[in-house]
Design a protein around this motif. Structure first.
Motif, PDB file in Angstrom:
ATOM      1  N   HIS A 221     -16.521 -20.620  57.327  1.00  0.00           N
ATOM      2  CA  HIS A 221     -15.207 -21.045  57.720  1.00  0.00           C
ATOM      3  C   HIS A 221     -14.302 -20.135  57.142  1.00  0.00           C
ATOM      4  CE1 HIS A 221     -16.294 -25.369  58.758  1.00  0.00           C
ATOM      5  NE2 HIS A 221     -16.676 -25.505  57.420  1.00  0.00           N
ATOM      6  N   VAL A 224     -11.132 -19.306  59.106  1.00  0.00           N
ATOM      7  CA  VAL A 224     -10.039 -19.981  58.809  1.00  0.00           C
ATOM      8  C   VAL A 224      -8.995 -19.235  57.818  1.00  0.00           C
ATOM      9  CG1 VAL A 224      -9.318 -22.336  57.902  1.00  0.00           C
ATOM     10  CG2 VAL A 224     -11.217 -22.135  59.693  1.00  0.00           C
ATOM     11  N   GLN A 233      -6.814 -14.935  64.192  1.00  0.00           N
ATOM     12  CA  GLN A 233      -7.626 -16.296  64.464  1.00  0.00           C
ATOM     13  C   GLN A 233      -9.138 -15.872  65.245  1.00  0.00           C
ATOM     14  OE1 GLN A 233      -5.211 -19.288  66.669  1.00  0.00           O
ATOM     15  NE2 GLN A 233      -3.607 -18.631  65.696  1.00  0.00           N
ATOM     16  N   ILE A 236     -12.441 -17.274  63.679  1.00  0.00           N
ATOM     17  CA  ILE A 236     -12.714 -18.820  63.680  1.00  0.00           C
ATOM     18  C   ILE A 236     -13.990 -19.251  64.494  1.00  0.00           C
ATOM     19  CG2 ILE A 236     -11.683 -21.077  63.959  1.00  0.00           C
ATOM     20  CD1 ILE A 236      -9.178 -20.043  63.214  1.00  0.00           C
TER      21      ILE A 236
END
Length: 791
Positions: A221, A224, A233, A236
């Motif tokens: 992650h 994130v 982003q 992600i």
């Protein structure tokens, strides 16, 4: 102020739905006329009639002003266009990389601002730079602010045009990107140092992103945390996006009003603690004003770190308006402050109305005001937080159905866990790690993210976690929004009990389907490839699945699945894969993994590794997989389907499993006409079809063989099919020159009308249920054109 803001919003929205920009002066004249009429009524009329007349003139003036302002801004931006003579030509440009360069599989994508280029090159362009497989040296690691010399090839903004599809051209226009292209050769680094403040900021964002990814090399992650820190982003994982979508917590990783406000509250709170302990400072400037200024300063710093992209800029403007209202010393209603923020955002960015985030942000704030404001005893503490979250999750349902054709039913539960986790643990740890250079803080933040994802993932995996349905019509969306507004009013409001009926109608709405005997065939705009959706009264078939767009994207996930969801198609009865070329099966794997398919009918080839595993899983779980061969036929709802090619055991001489001549050819026949789907067959297969079928090839609509290739559509085939319409599915300026001018001329000389997806978007042919009625056909770019399309 509130009516003026709504009128200005209406004018901006009206402009963004127009196909031309020729009404700006007229709107300015209307605004001036409204001013004069308002002054006249105000001076002469008395009582309620006069007041209403003046109010109506003011709103009309605001609407005309919004229209005129948006039109003028659009004229300025559209004037910065790529010259037609430069399209597809080698152009030498020098300039700087702005924003964060995005790594791709084997390359980079970045926004480039030329400072030395031929006349006709826009001020902002988007470039892709891919590795040359023949060159031994890899591409350099690009950084924001670097000045480079490139030889590039450019084209005007162009995207796919499908019903309810993503408008890529509008997305580029909002970001002032007026051309896209790729680096050809002769790249030279001219200056490694940033050339301005924002370029230096973007350089630091890149440093922070690399620091996070380096601190968490195995962190699933880590993307994130990068999104929370710098607004990027791209890192992600796809699995995380699926969880975010099914649970409705994606807003927590997109830097927006929540994060900007959170940072502002944190900085304002710290300033308040310090200010109260310094009496001298408190006497010079009241604590509440110092707190507001500190909040704005902290939020501004975070907005810069997040790149000051359009969503962040809108959130910062809203906060800035609220702070200025507080500093003014006047006691203003929250709704007036919100209206002022709306006006400021629209003046700064008239294209904001094209963004889903704009509507969701203002709607969420309005819902919060409706829940907490106007109460004798407003809720507080955890009760207020719970009530606000439930209200937002419920009240945004019509907007989510309109924008995304889905609504996460588990959103209230997921947000009760995720919002505190992100707001009070994960985001503060990430922000603290940016100030204190201790990578262990990133590790702690990632650990908290893992725990949060472990809690919400089971919710995302529930069978009915996400409510999906076709996109409702505008009037029903408006009725649903009205119902939500009524339910947010006090309990004794008249007519409040009718709201659940309106919401039930919204949730249960289903799009109309063809009547028995009729069918609709829509050739989707997927670029250089093919995908045709055929729908009867109760059945759905997809002929081919479009191309792959590199290693991580394909037409199935990017185009076909959103299209099917928007049209309420939850499952396919049949998927036909004409042959194994990547431009026809590139999206098959994504389709088979994401939606139920009853039967797969494939051309004469082995299960390809690109989609074979998904095909096998579907064949074992949901249906069967068959080879496509002549003689197969079935009937759905009064519509007959016949496979005309290839033959059983006999293939064309010299053909192989990669030979286009062995593509599956399917004829769809109803009382009102016939459709011929031809795959990539060439002249040899066309001759064989003519010899075997003779009279059985006549059709009203034909999908041109091999995208309009010169090696197909022979004179004999054109005469044998004799259609009224022919559709060419091809990508804009594709490397193969499809459809070939000779082929277009050949069909036109036979009296057939040419349609092409590269310039007209998705093409829809509706076949009636009764003979004697003509087939109707339309193109998406004609039905839903905007002033920025094709420019």
């Amino acid at each position: 102020m509130r009516m003026v803001a709504l009128g200005f919003l209406a004018g901006v929205c009206l402009l963004q739905t127009r196909s031309t920009l020729d009404a700006g002066p007229a709107a300015a004249g209307i605004a001036l006329a409204c001013v004069l009429l308002g002054a006249l009524f105000g001076a002469s009329a008395r009582g309620w009639a006069g007041r209403y007349a003046v109010a109506a003139c003011v709103v009309a003036m605001a609407c005309a002003t919004g229209f005129a302002w948006a039109a003028q801004r659009a004229e300025w931006r559209m004037a910065d266009a790529l010259a037609h003579t430069l399209e597809g030509q080698d152009i030498s440009v020098a300039g700087r990389i702005t924003g964060l360069p995005q790594p791709l599989a084997g390359g980079w994508r970045f926004v480039f601002e030329p400072d030395a280029a031929p006349e006709g090159v826009p001020a902002r362009i988007q470039l892709s730079w891919y590795e040359n497989r023949r060159a031994p040296n890899p591409l350099p690691a690009l950084q924001a602010g670097e000045r480079w010399h490139f030889v590039v090839r450019l084209r005007p903004p162009h995207g796919f045009a499908n019903p309810h599809g993503f408008d890529y051209e509008g997305w580029l226009l909002e970001r002032a990107i007026r051309a896209t292209g790729y680096v050809r050769a002769d790249a030279e680094l001219l200056d490694a140092a940033p050339g301005g403040v924002m370029q230096w900021v973007h350089r630091q964002r890149g440093v922070v992103r690399e620091r996070i990814l380096a601190a968490l090399p195995e962190g699933e992650h880590a993307g994130v945390l990068a999104a929370l820190a710098v607004g990027d982003q791209r890192a992600i994982a796809e699995a995380d996006w699926t969880v975010f979508r099914n649970t409705g917590i994606g807003h927590l990783v997109a830097v927006s009003g929540l994060h900007v406000s959170l940072v502002g509250l944190l900085c304002g709170g710290l300033c308040s603690l310090a200010w109260r302990r310094a009496p001298g400072l408190a006497l010079r400037l009241p604590v509440h004003k110092a707190r507001a200024l500190a909040a704005l300063a902290g939020a501004s710093a975070y907005a810069l770190l997040a790149g000051l992209g359009l969503p962040v800029l809108r959130a910062w403007l809203m906060l800035a308006v609220a702070v200025l209202a507080l500093l003014s010393g006047r006691r203003l209603a929250a709704s007036r402050v919100l209206a002022a923020a709306l006006l400021v955002v629209l003046v700064a960015d008239p294209w904001a109305v094209l963004s889903a985030g704009f509507w969701m942000s203002f709607a969420a704030v309005a819902i919060i005001l409706a829940v907490l404001g106007g109460r004798v005893r407003p809720p507080s503490g955890w009760r207020a937080a719970l009530r606000v979250q439930l209200a937002i999750s419920f009240a945004l349902a019509p907007a989510l159905l309109a924008l995304f054709q889905s609504f996460p039913l588990v959103s209230p539960l997921a947000n009760l866990v995720a919002i505190p986790a992100v707001s009070f643990v994960i985001a503060p740890l990430v922000l603290l790690a940016l100030i204190v250079p201790v990578d262990g803080l990133f590790v702690l933040a990632h650990g908290a993210t893992v725990i949060m994802m472990d809690v919400v993932r089971p919710l995302a995996e529930l069978e009915h976690a996400l409510w999906e349905q076709a996109r409702p019509p505008p009037w029903l969306i408006a009725a649903g929004a009205l119902a939500v507004a009524m339910l947010l009013l006090p309990r004794a409001t008249p007519g409040r009990l009718a709201a659940p009926a309106l919401l039930a109608g919204l949730a249960l709405w289903a799009p109309p389907r063809p009547e028995p005997g009729a069918f609709v065939a829509r050739t989707l705009d997927v670029g250089q490839g093919l995908a045709v959706h055929v729908q009867t009264h109760r059945h759905d078939m997809l002929f081919d699945a479009g191309p792959a767009y590199g290693m991580s994207a394909d037409a199935g996930r990017r185009v076909i699945l959103p299209y099917l969801r928007a049209h309420g198609v939850a499952a396919l009865d049949l998927l036909v894969l004409s042959h194994d070329d990547i431009d026809h099966v590139g999206g098959a794997s994504s389709l088979l993994e994401a939606t139920s398919v009853g039967t797969v009918l494939a051309g004469p080839h082995d299960a390809d590794a690109r989609w074979g595993a998904a095909w096998a899983a579907q064949a074992g779980a949901a249906g069967a997989a068959w080879r496509c061969q002549r003689g197969q036929a079935w009937e759905w709802d009064g519509v007959r389907f016949e496979v005309l090619h290839p033959g059983g055991e006999v293939a064309l001489a010299g053909s192989s499993r990669h030979d286009n001549d062995n593509s599956c050819v399917l004829r769809v026949l109803g009382p009102g006409g016939a459709l011929l789907l031809t795959g990539d067959i060439g002249r040899n297969a066309e001759a064989q079809l003519i010899a075997l079928e003779r009279e059985g090839l006549e059709s009203d609509v034909v999908l041109s063989p091999h995208h309009g290739s010169r090696s197909s559509s022979s004179q004999a085939f054109v005469a044998a099919t004799s259609p009224e319409h022919v559709i060419h599915s091809a990508g804009r300026r594709n490397a193969f020159g499809h459809p070939h001018p000779e082929v277009l001329a050949r069909w036109a000389q036979a009296g057939t009308r040419n349609w092409r997806t590269d310039s007209q978007g998705a093409v829809t042919a509706a076949f009636p249920a009764r003979g004697g009625e003509r087939v109707s056909i339309r193109a998406e770019r004609t039905e839903r054109t905007r002033y920025w399309h094709g420019r």
